[in-house]
Design a protein around this motif. Structure first.
Motif, PDB file in Angstrom:
ATOM      1  N   ALA A   1       0.832  -1.210   0.000  1.00 14.23           N
ATOM      2  CA  ALA A   1       0.000   0.000   0.000  1.00 14.23           C
ATOM      3  C   ALA A   1       0.863   1.256   0.000  1.00 14.23           C
ATOM      4  CB  ALA A   1      -0.934   0.004   1.205  1.00 14.23           C
ATOM      5  N   GLY A   2       1.946   1.257   0.771  1.00 13.90           N
ATOM      6  CA  GLY A   2       2.839   2.413   0.809  1.00 13.90           C
ATOM      7  C   GLY A   2       3.556   2.626  -0.514  1.00 13.90           C
ATOM      8  N   VAL A   3       3.973   1.542  -1.163  1.00 17.28           N
ATOM      9  CA  VAL A   3       4.620   1.636  -2.479  1.00 17.28           C
ATOM     10  C   VAL A   3       3.644   2.218  -3.489  1.00 17.28           C
ATOM     11  CG1 VAL A   3       5.567   0.266  -4.383  1.00 17.28           C
ATOM     12  CG2 VAL A   3       6.302  -0.194  -2.042  1.00 17.28           C
ATOM     13  N   VAL A   4       2.422   1.703  -3.500  1.00 13.77           N
ATOM     14  CA  VAL A   4       1.411   2.198  -4.439  1.00 13.77           C
ATOM     15  C   VAL A   4       1.087   3.661  -4.151  1.00 13.77           C
ATOM     16  CG1 VAL A   4      -0.999   1.928  -5.187  1.00 13.77           C
ATOM     17  CG2 VAL A   4       0.467  -0.093  -4.906  1.00 13.77           C
ATOM     18  N   GLU A   5       1.022   4.030  -2.894  1.00 16.14           N
ATOM     19  CA  GLU A   5       0.767   5.425  -2.525  1.00 16.14           C
ATOM     20  C   GLU A   5       1.886   6.334  -3.040  1.00 16.14           C
ATOM     21  OE1 GLU A   5       0.823   7.850   1.619  1.00 16.14           O
ATOM     22  OE2 GLU A   5      -0.509   6.106   1.552  1.00 16.14           O
ATOM     23  N   ASP A   6       3.114   5.896  -2.923  1.00 17.66           N
ATOM     24  CA  ASP A   6       4.245   6.682  -3.413  1.00 17.66           C
ATOM     25  C   ASP A   6       4.197   6.817  -4.934  1.00 17.66           C
ATOM     26  OD1 ASP A   6       6.704   8.118  -2.750  1.00 17.66           O
ATOM     27  OD2 ASP A   6       7.715   6.496  -3.831  1.00 17.66           O
TER      28      ASP A   6
END
Length: 114
Positions: free
Chosen positions: A98-103
């Motif tokens: 989720a954090g990778v996709v958010e970035d």
């Protein structure tokens, strides 16, 4: 003209994608972030793990064999051609998808002026 060797390499890489590449692809595909990504897209003389043509954004998912001078040269070549390159380690995709996709979404928005 397109290099048929790169096309063949891209096909092989799509077929042999890592678990982490498959996970990220499920999150990026079908305009999930409001822009289309391609998987194992040739950007001569390289093949990018993921590329958004509209934003000229490349996303690479790296295992332990990465992070060397070849990757730096590859990033420099794509940057010189107008691409923005984002790199994430396999363990980042596994532990914090989720954090990778958010970035990626944040940088995509910057690139597209959203």
């Amino acid at each position: 003209m397109r290099d048929p060797r790169l096309r063949d390499i891209a096909r092989r890489l799509r077929r042999d994608a890592t678990v982490e590449e498959r996970r990220l692809w499920r999150a990026l595909r079908q305009n999930a972030l409001g822009a289309a990504f391609r998987r194992q897209h040739p950007i001569p003389p390289h093949v990018a793990d993921f590329a958004c043509l509209e934003a000229k954004l490349v996303v690479e998912v790296d295992g332990g064999q990465h992070g060397d001078a070849r990757d730096a040269a590859r990033d420099a070549a794509m940057t010189a051609a107008g691409w923005r390159v984002l790199r994430y380690w396999n363990n980042e995709v596994r532990a914090n998808l989720a954090g990778v996709v958010e970035d990626i979404a944040r940088v995509l928005g910057e690139r597209l002026g959203r």
